[in-house]
Write a protein that holds these residues in place. Sequence first.
Motif, PDB file in Angstrom:
ATOM      1  N   THR A   3       0.835  -1.199   0.000  1.00 36.29           N
ATOM      2  CA  THR A   3       0.000   0.000   0.000  1.00 36.29           C
ATOM      3  C   THR A   3       0.871   1.250   0.000  1.00 36.29           C
ATOM      4  N   GLN A   4       2.006   1.194   0.726  1.00 38.33           N
ATOM      5  CA  GLN A   4       2.900   2.351   0.801  1.00 38.33           C
ATOM      6  C   GLN A   4       3.536   2.622  -0.565  1.00 38.33           C
ATOM      7  N   HIS A   5       3.951   1.565  -1.256  1.00 37.41           N
ATOM      8  CA  HIS A   5       4.579   1.718  -2.562  1.00 37.41           C
ATOM      9  C   HIS A   5       3.616   2.398  -3.535  1.00 37.41           C
ATOM     10  N   ALA A   6       2.345   1.995  -3.520  1.00 33.46           N
ATOM     11  CA  ALA A   6       1.353   2.583  -4.428  1.00 33.46           C
ATOM     12  C   ALA A   6       1.229   4.081  -4.183  1.00 33.46           C
ATOM     13  N   SER A   7       1.248   4.467  -2.902  1.00 31.90           N
ATOM     14  CA  SER A   7       1.066   5.886  -2.575  1.00 31.90           C
ATOM     15  C   SER A   7       2.278   6.731  -2.919  1.00 31.90           C
ATOM     16  N   LEU A   8       3.441   6.091  -3.061  1.00 36.69           N
ATOM     17  CA  LEU A   8       4.665   6.851  -3.298  1.00 36.69           C
ATOM     18  C   LEU A   8       5.127   6.813  -4.755  1.00 36.69           C
ATOM     19  N   LYS A   9       4.298   6.244  -5.634  1.00 34.43           N
ATOM     20  CA  LYS A   9       4.685   6.186  -7.051  1.00 34.43           C
ATOM     21  C   LYS A   9       4.507   7.544  -7.713  1.00 34.43           C
ATOM     22  N   GLU A  10       5.567   8.020  -8.371  1.00 37.18           N
ATOM     23  CA  GLU A  10       5.501   9.326  -9.042  1.00 37.18           C
ATOM     24  C   GLU A  10       4.468   9.308 -10.173  1.00 37.18           C
ATOM     25  N   SER A  11       4.205   8.120 -10.733  1.00 41.80           N
ATOM     26  CA  SER A  11       3.205   8.076 -11.810  1.00 41.80           C
ATOM     27  C   SER A  11       1.794   8.286 -11.249  1.00 41.80           C
ATOM     28  N   ASN A  12       1.629   8.101  -9.943  1.00 43.26           N
ATOM     29  CA  ASN A  12       0.318   8.350  -9.326  1.00 43.26           C
ATOM     30  C   ASN A  12       0.215   9.768  -8.775  1.00 43.26           C
ATOM     31  N   PHE A  13       1.338  10.283  -8.231  1.00 41.38           N
ATOM     32  CA  PHE A  13       1.316  11.602  -7.594  1.00 41.38           C
ATOM     33  C   PHE A  13       2.579  12.380  -7.931  1.00 41.38           C
ATOM     34  N   GLU A  14       2.424  13.650  -8.274  1.00 39.11           N
ATOM     35  CA  GLU A  14       3.578  14.525  -8.451  1.00 39.11           C
ATOM     36  C   GLU A  14       4.199  14.771  -7.073  1.00 39.11           C
ATOM     37  N   ASP A  15       5.515  14.794  -6.978  1.00 36.36           N
ATOM     38  CA  ASP A  15       6.189  14.970  -5.684  1.00 36.36           C
ATOM     39  C   ASP A  15       5.618  14.022  -4.638  1.00 36.36           C
ATOM     40  N   ALA A  16       5.560  12.742  -4.993  1.00 38.44           N
ATOM     41  CA  ALA A  16       4.834  11.758  -4.188  1.00 38.44           C
ATOM     42  C   ALA A  16       5.324  11.651  -2.747  1.00 38.44           C
ATOM     43  N   THR A  17       6.623  11.919  -2.515  1.00 36.02           N
ATOM     44  CA  THR A  17       7.122  11.763  -1.152  1.00 36.02           C
ATOM     45  C   THR A  17       6.902  13.008  -0.290  1.00 36.02           C
ATOM     46  N   LYS A  18       6.428  14.074  -0.893  1.00 34.23           N
ATOM     47  CA  LYS A  18       6.213  15.326  -0.142  1.00 34.23           C
ATOM     48  C   LYS A  18       4.815  15.346   0.478  1.00 34.23           C
ATOM     49  N   PHE A  19       4.697  16.004   1.630  1.00 33.59           N
ATOM     50  CA  PHE A  19       3.405  16.124   2.291  1.00 33.59           C
ATOM     51  C   PHE A  19       2.638  17.285   1.677  1.00 33.59           C
ATOM     52  N   HIS A  20       1.712  16.948   0.777  1.00 32.89           N
ATOM     53  CA  HIS A  20       0.877  17.962   0.126  1.00 32.89           C
ATOM     54  C   HIS A  20      -0.578  17.540   0.282  1.00 32.89           C
ATOM     55  N   PRO A  21      -1.190  17.804   1.409  1.00 36.22           N
ATOM     56  CA  PRO A  21      -2.580  17.353   1.565  1.00 36.22           C
ATOM     57  C   PRO A  21      -3.519  17.946   0.524  1.00 36.22           C
ATOM     58  N   GLU A  22      -3.117  19.099  -0.070  1.00 40.38           N
ATOM     59  CA  GLU A  22      -3.976  19.700  -1.096  1.00 40.38           C
ATOM     60  C   GLU A  22      -4.133  18.778  -2.310  1.00 40.38           C
ATOM     61  N   ARG A  23      -3.239  17.791  -2.437  1.00 40.68           N
ATOM     62  CA  ARG A  23      -3.341  16.910  -3.605  1.00 40.68           C
ATOM     63  C   ARG A  23      -4.672  16.153  -3.612  1.00 40.68           C
ATOM     64  N   TRP A  24      -5.320  16.105  -2.434  1.00 42.14           N
ATOM     65  CA  TRP A  24      -6.586  15.358  -2.346  1.00 42.14           C
ATOM     66  C   TRP A  24      -7.804  16.233  -2.607  1.00 42.14           C
ATOM     67  N   LEU A  25      -7.593  17.469  -3.066  1.00 36.50           N
ATOM     68  CA  LEU A  25      -8.719  18.387  -3.240  1.00 36.50           C
ATOM     69  C   LEU A  25      -9.278  18.393  -4.662  1.00 36.50           C
ATOM     70  N   LYS A  26      -8.842  17.464  -5.498  1.00 36.06           N
ATOM     71  CA  LYS A  26      -9.400  17.421  -6.849  1.00 36.06           C
ATOM     72  C   LYS A  26     -10.905  17.145  -6.752  1.00 36.06           C
ATOM     73  N   PRO A  27     -11.699  17.792  -7.617  1.00 29.95           N
ATOM     74  CA  PRO A  27     -13.150  17.713  -7.469  1.00 29.95           C
ATOM     75  C   PRO A  27     -13.748  16.330  -7.732  1.00 29.95           C
ATOM     76  N   ASP A  28     -13.064  15.523  -8.539  1.00 26.90           N
ATOM     77  CA  ASP A  28     -13.674  14.268  -8.962  1.00 26.90           C
ATOM     78  C   ASP A  28     -12.784  13.079  -8.580  1.00 26.90           C
ATOM     79  N   ALA A  29     -13.358  12.060  -7.958  1.00 24.33           N
ATOM     80  CA  ALA A  29     -12.580  10.876  -7.570  1.00 24.33           C
ATOM     81  C   ALA A  29     -11.914  10.227  -8.780  1.00 24.33           C
TER      82      ALA A  29
END
Length: 99
Positions: A3-29
């Motif tokens: 589960t940790q590996h999935a969350s830290l993949k750069e292909s899933n999240f830009e700057d995946a290792t950085k704490f950016h809670p705003e990344r979860w504010l996209k309007p659509d799941a």
Amino acid sequence: MSTQHASLKESNFEDATKFHPERWLKPDAEDYHAFASIPFGHGARKCLGQNMAETMMSLLAIRVLQKYKLEYHYGDVNPTRSFIARPDRPIKIRFIDQI
Ligand code: HEM
């Protein structure tokens, strides 16, 4: 995949290792890959306590934020890659009474 590996993949999240809670504010799941964050696992053996855990964590966050303003002034904290993800040092948070 862990589960940790999935969350830290750069292909899933830009700057995946950085704490950016705003990344979860996209309007659509659907703006997120379906398996980008699977903290409770997936499939037949996924966590049986997911609904209970999410409800308890929501209630805790609501009750704490109703009562306190939280402040953090102590620099960056990094995650460890041990059996469970946890901060690399104690986190000091200041709880300021809202009243
Ligand atoms: C933040 C809280 C929690 C997280 C992040 C979490 C995460 C997980 C994960 C990743 C798994 C393994 C899933 C897999 O193998 O694919 C799991 C399994 C499990 N969890 Fe949780 N869990 C949490 C809270 C709870 C709670 C509160 C309960 C019970 C009240 C619970 C009961 C279980 C059980 C029984 C399993 C084994 C399911 C099986 O093997 O069939 N968990 N959990």
